[in-house]
Every structure is written in structure tokens, then in C-alpha cells.
Design an enzyme around this catalytic site. Sequence first.
Site, PDB file in Angstrom:
ATOM      1  N   PRO A 117      35.670  37.705 -22.863  1.00  0.00           N
ATOM      2  CA  PRO A 117      35.674  37.878 -21.412  1.00  0.00           C
ATOM      3  C   PRO A 117      34.813  39.055 -20.973  1.00  0.00           C
ATOM      4  CG  PRO A 117      37.888  37.449 -22.185  1.00  0.00           C
ATOM      5  CD  PRO A 117      37.032  37.658 -23.405  1.00  0.00           C
ATOM      6  N   ILE A 120      35.177  32.307 -22.224  1.00  0.00           N
ATOM      7  CA  ILE A 120      35.148  31.036 -22.943  1.00  0.00           C
ATOM      8  C   ILE A 120      36.578  30.507 -22.865  1.00  0.00           C
ATOM      9  CG2 ILE A 120      34.805  29.890 -25.158  1.00  0.00           C
ATOM     10  CD1 ILE A 120      32.865  32.219 -25.876  1.00  0.00           C
ATOM     11  N   LYS A 170      43.305  37.290 -25.081  1.00  0.00           N
ATOM     12  CA  LYS A 170      42.150  37.516 -25.965  1.00  0.00           C
ATOM     13  C   LYS A 170      42.162  38.964 -26.446  1.00  0.00           C
ATOM     14  CE  LYS A 170      39.533  33.709 -24.310  1.00  0.00           C
ATOM     15  NZ  LYS A 170      38.303  33.037 -24.576  1.00  0.00           N
ATOM     16  N   ASN A 176      34.660  35.806  -8.517  1.00  0.00           N
ATOM     17  CA  ASN A 176      34.174  34.502  -8.962  1.00  0.00           C
ATOM     18  C   ASN A 176      34.517  34.334 -10.435  1.00  0.00           C
ATOM     19  OD1 ASN A 176      32.752  33.533  -6.558  1.00  0.00           O
ATOM     20  ND2 ASN A 176      31.471  35.323  -6.890  1.00  0.00           N
TER      21      ASN A 176
END
Length: 115
Positions: free
Chosen positions: A2, A65, A33, A98
Site C-alpha cells: 500500500p 494490491i 498488510k 481516491n
Amino acid sequence: MPMFTIHTNVCKDAVPDSLLGELTQQLAKATGKPAQYIAVHIVPDQMMSFGGSTDPCALCSLYSIGKIGGQQNKTYTKLLCDMIAKHLHVSADRVYINYFDINAANVGWNGSTFA
């Protein structure tokens, strides 16, 4: 992998040194993560307006991801807006975030990709 980026018109001197580490830990917890793969980039001192006003604001992006979509994004938005309000004194109604779900083959790291 991330990656979280904040572009803000808040001045660099008003950004607490602890914010990078705190965002890393909170994003690791929220995404599930490892913290060692999370990148945080804060870009202060930007010429920005939101709704025609130059009061403090932030435009943010979270790339990952997987772990992006629907209810997860609502959870991230609450967490991140709360942290931005607490540390940068930017009201949640002056923050856009976003979200981008990235294909593992399109993310390079350590001489290869995550695919």
C-alpha cells in the site's frame, strides 16, 4: 505495498514528525498488510483550494494490491480523515481520498514485481 499520499496546503512545520509512523501502523492494521511494505508520502506546502477556499485541505490517494473496494474504502476513509483532522487540523469535509486497486504485475519492487 500500500502507498498512501497526502497533498496538502498545510505548511511543513505544522506536520508532526510522528505522522508518517502513525499512518504506517494504522494502515497496516486496517489493510492487514505488513508495515514493512507500506509507503507514506506527505506533500505539504501545496498551492491548493477546495470549494474555492484556500483553508486547510487535503487530496489523498491510497494504492494497494487488493484490499480496495466498497466497505473497506469506507473504513479507510473514516480512519484517514480522523487522522488528518487530528494531526493536520484539516476538516473531513475538506478531504478527498481516491482509491486504486493495482494489479500485482504493475507494481515493481526490489528488482521485480509483486506478480
